[in-house]
Enzyme design. Structure first.
Site, short mmCIF file in Angstrom:
data_model
loop_
_atom_site.label_atom_id
_atom_site.label_comp_id
_atom_site.label_asym_id
_atom_site.label_seq_id
_atom_site.Cartn_x
_atom_site.Cartn_y
_atom_site.Cartn_z
N ASN A 48 12.74 14.01 37.31
CA ASN A 48 14.07 13.46 37.10
C ASN A 48 14.76 14.19 35.95
O ASN A 48 14.12 14.69 35.02
CB ASN A 48 14.07 11.94 36.91
CG ASN A 48 13.12 11.42 35.86
OD1 ASN A 48 12.15 12.08 35.49
ND2 ASN A 48 13.37 10.21 35.38
N GLU A 50 17.95 13.61 33.47
CA GLU A 50 19.01 12.71 32.99
C GLU A 50 20.10 13.51 32.26
O GLU A 50 19.95 14.71 32.02
CB GLU A 50 18.38 11.63 32.10
CG GLU A 50 17.42 10.77 32.91
CD GLU A 50 16.80 9.62 32.14
OE1 GLU A 50 16.90 9.59 30.89
OE2 GLU A 50 16.20 8.75 32.81
N TYR A 54 25.65 9.37 31.63
CA TYR A 54 24.54 8.75 32.37
C TYR A 54 24.58 8.87 33.89
O TYR A 54 23.57 9.18 34.51
CB TYR A 54 24.41 7.27 31.99
CG TYR A 54 23.96 6.98 30.58
CD1 TYR A 54 23.59 7.99 29.69
CD2 TYR A 54 23.89 5.67 30.12
CE1 TYR A 54 23.19 7.71 28.39
CE2 TYR A 54 23.48 5.37 28.82
CZ TYR A 54 23.14 6.39 27.96
OH TYR A 54 22.73 6.11 26.69
N CYS A 59 17.35 11.79 40.30
CA CYS A 59 15.95 11.37 40.41
C CYS A 59 15.02 12.54 40.75
O CYS A 59 15.45 13.57 41.30
CB CYS A 59 15.80 10.32 41.50
SG CYS A 59 16.52 8.72 41.10
N GLU A 61 12.91 12.69 43.13
CA GLU A 61 12.88 12.94 44.58
C GLU A 61 13.95 13.95 44.98
O GLU A 61 13.74 14.80 45.83
CB GLU A 61 13.08 11.63 45.35
CG GLU A 61 11.95 10.62 45.19
CD GLU A 61 12.14 9.68 44.02
OE1 GLU A 61 12.73 10.08 42.99
OE2 GLU A 61 11.68 8.53 44.13
N CYS A 95 17.73 7.50 46.88
CA CYS A 95 16.67 8.46 47.25
C CYS A 95 16.08 8.13 48.62
O CYS A 95 15.68 9.04 49.35
CB CYS A 95 15.58 8.47 46.19
SG CYS A 95 16.09 9.43 44.74
N1 THU Z 1 13.85 7.55 38.85
C1 THU Z 1 13.32 8.56 39.63
O1 THU Z 1 13.39 9.74 39.26
N2 THU Z 1 12.72 8.22 40.79
C2 THU Z 1 12.49 6.94 41.21
O2 THU Z 1 11.87 6.75 42.25
C3 THU Z 1 12.98 5.81 40.40
C4 THU Z 1 13.81 6.16 39.24
C5 THU Z 1 14.46 7.93 37.57
C6 THU Z 1 15.95 7.84 37.43
C7 THU Z 1 16.10 7.73 35.93
O3 THU Z 1 16.06 9.03 35.36
C8 THU Z 1 14.87 6.98 35.49
O4 THU Z 1 13.94 7.09 36.57
C9 THU Z 1 15.11 5.53 35.16
O5 THU Z 1 15.81 4.90 36.19
#
Ligand code: THU
Length: 145
Positions: A48, A50, A54, A59, A61, A95
């Site tokens: 992920n 960020e 925000y 993500c 995935e 996702c």
């Molecule tokens: N996140 C993912 O990368 N994959 C998931 O399946 C759930 C959430 C990330 C998004 C964000 O960067 C952090 O987790 C908190 O939500």
């Protein structure tokens, strides 16, 4: 190809775990790794990413699916997602839809944390009655219909 065959599953788990170490998570501190298995047996990983603005983050995935495409992969058979625990990680709604673009209802979604694999679902279980590419298959010849 059986994504649940122990040796392949372990390769997916290790790829996902390694990807997780690259996560850019200065805001949530919730590091995630994902490893997609394509229908040629290749594994594509992502983390992920960020952002200070925000909503612009994405993500693990999504990164892994982009890596699949860049490597020439077309179809996803499974994705193994590793979160920090202790709650079992589960892909967000966005996702699930992104995975639907490159997989069918049987695509396996495998959740893990640093202790190991925690739970497995199919995409059909997590995104029932989904909207997918097939819905648009006939729309080109009916632009107004
Ligand atoms: N996140 C993912 O990368 N994959 C998931 O399946 C759930 C959430 C990330 C998004 C964000 O960067 C952090 O987790 C908190 O939500």
């Amino acid at each position: 190809m059986d994504p649940l065959a122990p040796a392949l599953l372990e390769r997916l788990r290790l790829a996902s775990q390694a990807a997780r170490t690259h996560a850019h998570v200065p805001y949530s501190h919730y590091a995630v790794g994902a490893a997609v298995l394509d229908d040629q047996g290749a594994i594509h990983a992502g983390c992920n990413v960020e952002n200070a603005a925000y909503p612009q983050g994405w993500c693990a995935e999504a990164t892994a699916l982009g890596a699949m495409l860049m490597a020439g992969g077309k179809r996803a058979l499974a994705v193994l997602v590793t979160g920090p625990g202790p709650c079992v990680i589960t892909p967000c709604g966005g996702c699930r839809q992104k995975l639907r673009e490159f997989g069918d209802d049987g695509l396996l979604i495998i959740a893990a944390d640093p202790t190991g694999i925690r739970q497995t679902w199919t995409l059909g279980q997590l995104l029932p009655a989904s909207f997918g590419p097939g819905h648009l298959a006939h729309s080109a010849s009916h632009p107004k219909g």
